[in-house]
Write a protein that holds these residues in place. Sequence first.
Motif, short mmCIF file in Angstrom:
data_model
loop_
_atom_site.label_atom_id
_atom_site.label_comp_id
_atom_site.label_asym_id
_atom_site.label_seq_id
_atom_site.Cartn_x
_atom_site.Cartn_y
_atom_site.Cartn_z
N PRO A 220 0.81 -1.23 0.00
CA PRO A 220 0.00 0.00 0.00
C PRO A 220 0.84 1.27 0.00
O PRO A 220 0.87 2.03 0.98
N VAL A 221 1.58 1.48 -1.07
CA VAL A 221 2.31 2.73 -1.29
C VAL A 221 1.77 3.31 -2.58
O VAL A 221 2.03 2.78 -3.67
N ILE A 222 1.00 4.37 -2.47
CA ILE A 222 0.31 4.91 -3.64
C ILE A 222 0.64 6.39 -3.82
O ILE A 222 1.03 7.08 -2.87
N HIS A 223 0.49 6.84 -5.05
CA HIS A 223 0.64 8.27 -5.31
C HIS A 223 -0.68 8.97 -5.05
O HIS A 223 -1.76 8.38 -5.16
N ALA A 224 -0.62 10.25 -4.70
CA ALA A 224 -1.82 11.03 -4.43
C ALA A 224 -2.78 11.02 -5.60
O ALA A 224 -4.00 11.18 -5.42
N ALA A 225 -2.27 10.83 -6.82
CA ALA A 225 -3.12 10.80 -8.00
C ALA A 225 -4.16 9.68 -7.92
O ALA A 225 -5.21 9.76 -8.54
N ASP A 226 -3.88 8.64 -7.12
CA ASP A 226 -4.78 7.50 -7.00
C ASP A 226 -5.42 7.43 -5.61
O ASP A 226 -5.92 6.37 -5.21
N TYR A 227 -5.41 8.53 -4.90
CA TYR A 227 -5.84 8.50 -3.50
C TYR A 227 -7.27 7.98 -3.32
O TYR A 227 -7.51 7.07 -2.52
N LEU A 228 -8.23 8.54 -4.02
CA LEU A 228 -9.62 8.15 -3.79
C LEU A 228 -9.87 6.69 -4.12
O LEU A 228 -10.71 6.04 -3.50
N ASP A 229 -9.14 6.15 -5.10
CA ASP A 229 -9.31 4.74 -5.45
C ASP A 229 -8.87 3.81 -4.32
O ASP A 229 -9.31 2.66 -4.25
N HIS A 230 -8.00 4.31 -3.44
CA HIS A 230 -7.44 3.47 -2.37
C HIS A 230 -7.79 3.98 -0.98
O HIS A 230 -7.22 3.50 0.00
N ARG A 231 -8.70 4.93 -0.88
CA ARG A 231 -8.97 5.53 0.43
C ARG A 231 -9.48 4.50 1.44
O ARG A 231 -9.08 4.53 2.61
#
Length: 503
Positions: A220-231
């Motif tokens: 679970p290391v994500i970029h802010a560009a994908d934040y809502l998809d992984h919230r």
Amino acid sequence: MTTPPNPPHLNPPHHEPPHSNPPHPNPSHHEPPHPNPPHHEPGAPRDLVGIGIGPFNLSLAALAHPLTELDTVFYEQRPTFDWHPGQLIDGATIQVPFLADLVTLADPTSPWTFLNYLRTSERLFPFYFAERFHIERAEYDAYCRWVSENLPALRFGHQVDAVRWNPERDLFEVDFTQPGTDGEAEALGRTYARNVVLGIGTEPYVPEPLKPLVEAPGVPVIHAADYLDHRDTLLAAGHVTVIGSGQSGAEIFLDLLRRRPAGREKLHWLGRTEAFAPMEYSKLGLEHFTPDYTRYFHALTESVRDRLVTTQWQLHKGIAAHTLAAIHDELYHRTLHGGWPDTVLTPGVRVRTAGRIATTEIELHLEHTQQNTRTRLTTDAVVLATGYRERPLDRILAGLDPYLRRDHRERPRVDEQFRLVLDPSVTGTVHIQNAEHHTHGIGTPDLGLAAWRSATILNTLTETNPYPLPTRTAFTTFGLSQPQPHIPPARQAPTLTPLVDIR
């Protein structure tokens, strides 16, 4: 770059037809009035081909639309308009006023203004009473979608693969691919153009120490560009670390803070800058985002421009004051019943290295730049609010490489009218949008300069000045050697005609 041979499963190359991707207007909205686009003969060269349909090329397409003498087409590989969908957090606003829409600052009478969007959706009066100068990101995205669904010159689902100069025809060749429903290439196409404009945008930036973790499956290391998809995944994690001290990092930290239970927040917020600093938003400070400053910056030497770019971060990478206030308010609210929230906010920190512990935890090796101290942080999930970088132009411009003129750092040279400097033998022009930070300064990615830059490009292409632009836009005079600014004469009181007493 040579055209690749046709794979056996692809249709042969074809000239792009005039209506290969007709607009799909939202039936709930009235379409804005617009002239009929010029008829395009298959195989005939276009006056302008746009590559990429983000806000900047969408602005150009909107302002080009009423210019019926221009035959234009814009290609985008995505199936629809899509503006940072992973960061459309409820309540998050764009950092420019609503007047900085696609067209208003060049043509407030355009049918593609944000206010006309509100009118066609019967929301103008609610917006009037809401008294909002800064609109939410989600509303800006909806506005851009409305424009994109009604402009006939846009072609989504077209991936541009190469741009070449054909000296025998004095035209650019633009090769594209149309993917099928399965994502595989289904057809190849070619369009000829007298001029090209690149608006391929930016891409998420991931620091080198964290790239292996981002690319590893299940981590679970994500970029802010994908934040809502992984919230949801982030909210379920035991401990979350947000890295990045700009607006995106602040918005994500605030959103997570509001959604995690008091006393069990388990949040870290780290940033490289020396403080969680507010963005410069004074009225005179904002004049750095005017055409006057852009022209001044462009006239500076390359070395001075490069030095300035590194010192002006707070003009465009700081945090909105209201976001900082909201974070403090939320943290303070959680102290009302005693105790402090389980959060750590530390600026001046960089990530040296990162790795996994067992299968579920992440270890960050940190360094504090002022104290010159190091430590380790164990966390369950990481959000990288580390910003975006301009997409490299090398791949798409490989066919033009022999004609490109470059600066001392091998970057493309760009003239004041946003044209790549090419060999004089190339009679066409290649304009760029949001890829000229090194030549035009901090206003390059700013939405407030979108309409002005688009109008500048169209005025240059048509040589008829369809969009008259102001000669002065700032009270600040940048520099001593530039021409004296135009100062309009003071208004004189009108001479009154004496009244005659008629008897």
